[in-house]
Motif scaffolding. Structure first.
Motif, PDB file in Angstrom:
ATOM      1  N   VAL A 180      43.248  -6.654 -53.767  1.00 25.12           N
ATOM      2  CA  VAL A 180      42.647  -5.368 -53.379  1.00 25.12           C
ATOM      3  C   VAL A 180      41.132  -5.469 -53.333  1.00 25.12           C
ATOM      4  O   VAL A 180      40.491  -5.024 -52.362  1.00 25.12           O
ATOM      5  CB  VAL A 180      43.076  -4.243 -54.343  1.00 25.12           C
ATOM      6  CG1 VAL A 180      42.375  -2.934 -53.985  1.00 25.12           C
ATOM      7  CG2 VAL A 180      44.588  -4.067 -54.290  1.00 25.12           C
ATOM      8  N   LEU A 181      40.516  -6.066 -54.351  1.00 21.60           N
ATOM      9  CA  LEU A 181      39.066  -6.128 -54.410  1.00 21.60           C
ATOM     10  C   LEU A 181      38.617  -7.455 -55.014  1.00 21.60           C
ATOM     11  O   LEU A 181      38.985  -7.778 -56.143  1.00 21.60           O
ATOM     12  CB  LEU A 181      38.508  -4.963 -55.236  1.00 21.60           C
ATOM     13  CG  LEU A 181      36.995  -4.936 -55.428  1.00 21.60           C
ATOM     14  CD1 LEU A 181      36.281  -4.848 -54.084  1.00 21.60           C
ATOM     15  CD2 LEU A 181      36.599  -3.778 -56.331  1.00 21.60           C
ATOM     16  N   THR A 182      37.847  -8.201 -54.251  1.00 22.90           N
ATOM     17  CA  THR A 182      37.240  -9.446 -54.700  1.00 22.90           C
ATOM     18  C   THR A 182      35.751  -9.391 -54.420  1.00 22.90           C
ATOM     19  O   THR A 182      35.338  -9.120 -53.288  1.00 22.90           O
ATOM     20  CB  THR A 182      37.859 -10.665 -53.989  1.00 22.90           C
ATOM     21  OG1 THR A 182      39.265 -10.715 -54.263  1.00 22.90           O
ATOM     22  CG2 THR A 182      37.205 -11.949 -54.461  1.00 22.90           C
ATOM     23  N   ILE A 183      34.952  -9.639 -55.441  1.00 16.75           N
ATOM     24  CA  ILE A 183      33.496  -9.631 -55.296  1.00 16.75           C
ATOM     25  C   ILE A 183      33.022 -11.062 -55.029  1.00 16.75           C
ATOM     26  O   ILE A 183      33.435 -12.001 -55.727  1.00 16.75           O
ATOM     27  CB  ILE A 183      32.820  -9.083 -56.557  1.00 16.75           C
ATOM     28  CG1 ILE A 183      33.322  -7.657 -56.855  1.00 16.75           C
ATOM     29  CG2 ILE A 183      31.307  -9.067 -56.383  1.00 16.75           C
ATOM     30  CD1 ILE A 183      33.011  -6.656 -55.777  1.00 16.75           C
ATOM     31  N   VAL A 184      32.167 -11.228 -54.019  1.00 15.01           N
ATOM     32  CA  VAL A 184      31.616 -12.539 -53.693  1.00 15.01           C
ATOM     33  C   VAL A 184      30.095 -12.449 -53.738  1.00 15.01           C
ATOM     34  O   VAL A 184      29.499 -11.416 -53.411  1.00 15.01           O
ATOM     35  CB  VAL A 184      32.084 -13.029 -52.305  1.00 15.01           C
ATOM     36  CG1 VAL A 184      33.577 -13.252 -52.282  1.00 15.01           C
ATOM     37  CG2 VAL A 184      31.685 -12.037 -51.219  1.00 15.01           C
ATOM     38  N   ALA A 185      29.468 -13.535 -54.148  1.00 12.00           N
ATOM     39  CA  ALA A 185      28.005 -13.585 -54.205  1.00 12.00           C
ATOM     40  C   ALA A 185      27.585 -15.044 -54.193  1.00 12.00           C
ATOM     41  O   ALA A 185      28.381 -15.949 -54.488  1.00 12.00           O
ATOM     42  CB  ALA A 185      27.477 -12.882 -55.449  1.00 12.00           C
ATOM     43  N   GLY A 186      26.327 -15.260 -53.853  1.00 10.58           N
ATOM     44  CA  GLY A 186      25.842 -16.630 -53.847  1.00 10.58           C
ATOM     45  C   GLY A 186      24.444 -16.756 -53.292  1.00 10.58           C
ATOM     46  O   GLY A 186      23.886 -15.817 -52.718  1.00 10.58           O
ATOM     47  N   VAL A 187      23.890 -17.939 -53.490  1.00  8.39           N
ATOM     48  CA  VAL A 187      22.584 -18.315 -52.937  1.00  8.39           C
ATOM     49  C   VAL A 187      22.725 -19.725 -52.378  1.00  8.39           C
ATOM     50  O   VAL A 187      23.063 -20.652 -53.117  1.00  8.39           O
ATOM     51  CB  VAL A 187      21.467 -18.269 -53.996  1.00  8.39           C
ATOM     52  CG1 VAL A 187      20.136 -18.666 -53.358  1.00  8.39           C
ATOM     53  CG2 VAL A 187      21.372 -16.888 -54.624  1.00  8.39           C
ATOM     54  N   THR A 188      22.481 -19.873 -51.091  1.00  2.00           N
ATOM     55  CA  THR A 188      22.583 -21.177 -50.446  1.00  2.00           C
ATOM     56  C   THR A 188      21.331 -21.436 -49.613  1.00  2.00           C
ATOM     57  O   THR A 188      20.509 -20.546 -49.396  1.00  2.00           O
ATOM     58  CB  THR A 188      23.822 -21.254 -49.537  1.00  2.00           C
ATOM     59  OG1 THR A 188      23.698 -20.283 -48.494  1.00  2.00           O
ATOM     60  CG2 THR A 188      25.099 -20.980 -50.328  1.00  2.00           C
ATOM     61  N   GLY A 189      21.193 -22.638 -49.144  1.00  2.00           N
ATOM     62  CA  GLY A 189      20.088 -23.037 -48.274  1.00  2.00           C
ATOM     63  C   GLY A 189      20.460 -24.309 -47.549  1.00  2.00           C
ATOM     64  O   GLY A 189      21.463 -24.956 -47.869  1.00  2.00           O
ATOM     65  N   ASP A 190      19.638 -24.693 -46.564  1.00  5.97           N
ATOM     66  CA  ASP A 190      19.981 -25.895 -45.818  1.00  5.97           C
ATOM     67  C   ASP A 190      18.802 -26.315 -44.942  1.00  5.97           C
ATOM     68  O   ASP A 190      17.915 -25.509 -44.626  1.00  5.97           O
ATOM     69  CB  ASP A 190      21.201 -25.660 -44.931  1.00  5.97           C
ATOM     70  CG  ASP A 190      21.963 -26.935 -44.649  1.00  5.97           C
ATOM     71  OD1 ASP A 190      21.485 -28.007 -45.037  1.00  5.97           O
ATOM     72  OD2 ASP A 190      23.047 -26.849 -44.038  1.00  5.97           O
TER      73      ASP A 190
END
Length: 576
Positions: free
Chosen positions: A335-345
């Motif tokens: 029902v509910l999944t929280i996603v987060a992050g910090v990426t670069g390239d």
């Protein structure tokens, strides 16, 4: 005995006191003498030294008993029928064919062909060829130059499956032909100038590559590819990409690492202002380690991207480090999944990538790298119901040297000949600027039934540039709505695409860049429809309608697309 004697005396005395008659007591006094109190004894116990004797019982014999019934015949006309075993009726299995050819034709003289054929010499290998062609003779009204195009691609492969690993070799050729037909509408061109322009541009890409995958090994495998990209103006670009990958399981976690070797080198025989050539070459060595933490409701990836980059033309070297941290947590299962992050390239821009995005660029580009310092995001995904899914994300990106397309200044006023076809205000350059982007993304999918599904995506982007006046040729909003229907015989689909307003800087002939004017490409809607009817599991008829609304919109300044496009054909499937 003493207690009994005392109780007896007490009763007799009490009775005498409370007696109603007042007679003289005649009880004589007697003396009772207890000679000895009662002392019971237990005699000595003794063991029985012998076992009792028993007589053997006679052997039991089972008597035979016979049963019988008293049967009386009854007259009857009923005759029972024999039972039959009933089996489940199975539907015939649909046969899937592994090869196909597809061909069709449409208005604007647009043939289309596609085919895929593969076979094998043993059960442990497979090889095949894929061919695709789509072209059009053009026909947009009120154009001075040819607007035809052609796209052809041929790919081949060979796969080998072994016990502990499998490998594959690929090779292919792609040829794309376009025309610089987008002349400025506010310039009056002489016929002699038009006749002198050879507007054709042809891109060719030849590649050879392969990959290998290992089973039950810390060395997961590797991919490698080398490409050679050329055009009709003697531009040339060579790129080598090698990516090995390792993986180490530790308990329930994983440690993996990917390496990168990226060598890109190319040249243009001229730049836009002079006839001096332009050369570029970069060597990038990358290392991407990751530590994956897997829990019941939590998934975390802790990683980084490290690059050693060398500009081989200027002899400059740099070291880049980027975060690669992502996490997802299930608050409510499905029902509910929280996603987060910090990426670069570190993004290696190439001439081939730019022509895929805009085939009307001039062969005079300055190729640089884009330093995507970080991309921080947070979002949520899940299901609103068993058949309704959603995805929402907010991100902020900081980039150095982000590329933008901008129109080249024209070298003619309509009366002067140009040396190259792309110098008449009908081509685009690539410029770079430091840019921050705030982006919102929303997506919803609906599986209404087994036959019908629907999805919609909306994206909004706010660009903040450092030196440029605008984020040239980038829309702030795009949206896509897709619907598909399928049953046993019919297939139908629709796709509605929206692209917001874009801006470009147009510099008239003979003026300085600061005297240029901002031109808008208006927003547009593009509706594409497709359908098919399945005659048999081998033969299918299909039809496509592109730009069904018939809008005369522009993808870039002066580049109008074809209006209503109708195409129909058949697909035939087979086995070798």
């Amino acid at each position: 005995m003493r207690k009994l004697f005392i109780v007896t005396i007490f009763i007799l005395t009490t009775t005498s006191i409370f007696s109603q008659e007042t007679k003289k007591d005649t009880l004589r006094t007697e003396e009772i003498t207890v000679v000895k109190p009662y002392t019971p004894t237990i005699s000595d116990a003794f063991k029985v030294r012998t076992n009792p004797s028993t007589e053997e019982a006679s052997t039991y014999k089972k008597e035979n008993v016979s049963y019988s019934i008293f049967s009386i015949p009854v007259a009857s006309t009923f005759t029972p029928s024999k039972g039959k075993v009933k089996g489940l009726k199975r539907a015939p299995r649909e046969r899937l064919y592994q090869n196909y050819v597809s061909g069709g034709f449409g208005n604007f003289s647009s043939p289309i062909f596609e085919g895929y054929v593969h076979t094998n010499s043993t059960r442990y290998n497979d090889f095949g060829v894929f061919i695709n062609h789509h072209s059009s003779q053009g026909g947009i009204k009120d154009l001075l130059l040819d607007d035809s195009f052609s796209n052809t691609r041929i790919d081949g492969y060979y796969k080998q499956f072994d016990r502990d690993f499998n490998w594959q070799v690929n090779a292919g050729l792609q040829r794309d032909r376009y025309n610089y037909y987008g002349l400025p509408s506010n310039v009056v061109f002489d016929d002699a100038v038009i006749n002198n322009i050879n507007e054709k541009q042809v891109f060719k890409n030849i590649y050879v590559g392969g990959k290998i995958n290992f089973e039950d090994s810390f060395f997961q495998g590797a991919t490698a590819e080398i490409t050679n990209f050329t055009d009709d103006f003697d531009s040339n670009e060579v790129r080598l990409l090698v990516k090995p990958k390792l993986e180490f399981p530790i308990s329930t976690e994983l440690i993996n690492a990917e390496f990168l070797v990226d060598l890109t080198a190319g040249k243009f025989n001229q730049n836009y202002l002079t006839l001096d050539d332009l050369k570029y070459s970069f060597l990038n060595l990358g290392f991407n380690p990751n530590f994956e933490v897997l829990r019941e409701n939590l998934t975390v990836n802790l990683g980084a991207k490290l690059y050693y980059s060398s500009d081989l033309e200027t002899k400059n070297t740099n070291f880049y480090a980027y975060p690669n941290v992502t996490a997802s947590y299930k608050l409510i299962d499905e029902v509910l999944t929280i996603v987060a992050g910090v990426t670069g390239d570190l993004v290696q821009n190439t001439y081939r990538e730019f022509t895929n995005q805009n085939p009307y660029v001039s062969p005079t580009l300055n190729i640089l790298q884009t330093d995507k310092q970080y991309n921080a995001f947070v979002g949520a995904k899940g299901k609103l119901a068993s058949n309704i899914g959603y995805n929402f994300k907010v991100s902020h990106t900081n980039e150095k040297n982000k590329p933008f397309f901008i129109q080249n200044q024209t070298k003619t006023d309509g009366t002067l000949d140009v040396a190259f076809a792309y110098e008449a205000g009908n081509s685009f350059n690539v410029i770079y600027d430091d840019t921050k982007t705030l982006r919102f993304l929303g997506e919803i999918t609906i599986d209404a039934s087994k036959e019908f599904n629907f999805d919609a995506t909306v994206e909004y982007a706010n660009y903040t540039t450092n030196t440029l006046l605008e984020a040239w040729n980038l829309p702030t909003m795009t949206a896509t709505i897709t619907a598909n229907y399928q049953n046993k015989k019919w297939l139908a689909g629709a796709k509605l695409f929206y692209r917001g307003t874009t801006k470009d800087l147009v510099i008239p002939y003979g003026l300085l860049p600061e005297n240029g004017s901002i031109v808008k490409n208006e927003s547009y809607l593009d509706l594409n429809l497709n359908g098919a009817y399945v005659f048999t599991n081998r033969l299918t008829a299909f039809a496509k309608i592109n730009n069904a609304l018939g809008n005369k919109y522009h993808t870039f300044v002066n580049y109008q697309v074809q209006t209503l496009q109708i195409l129909a054909g058949i697909t035939y499937k087979f086995d070798l």
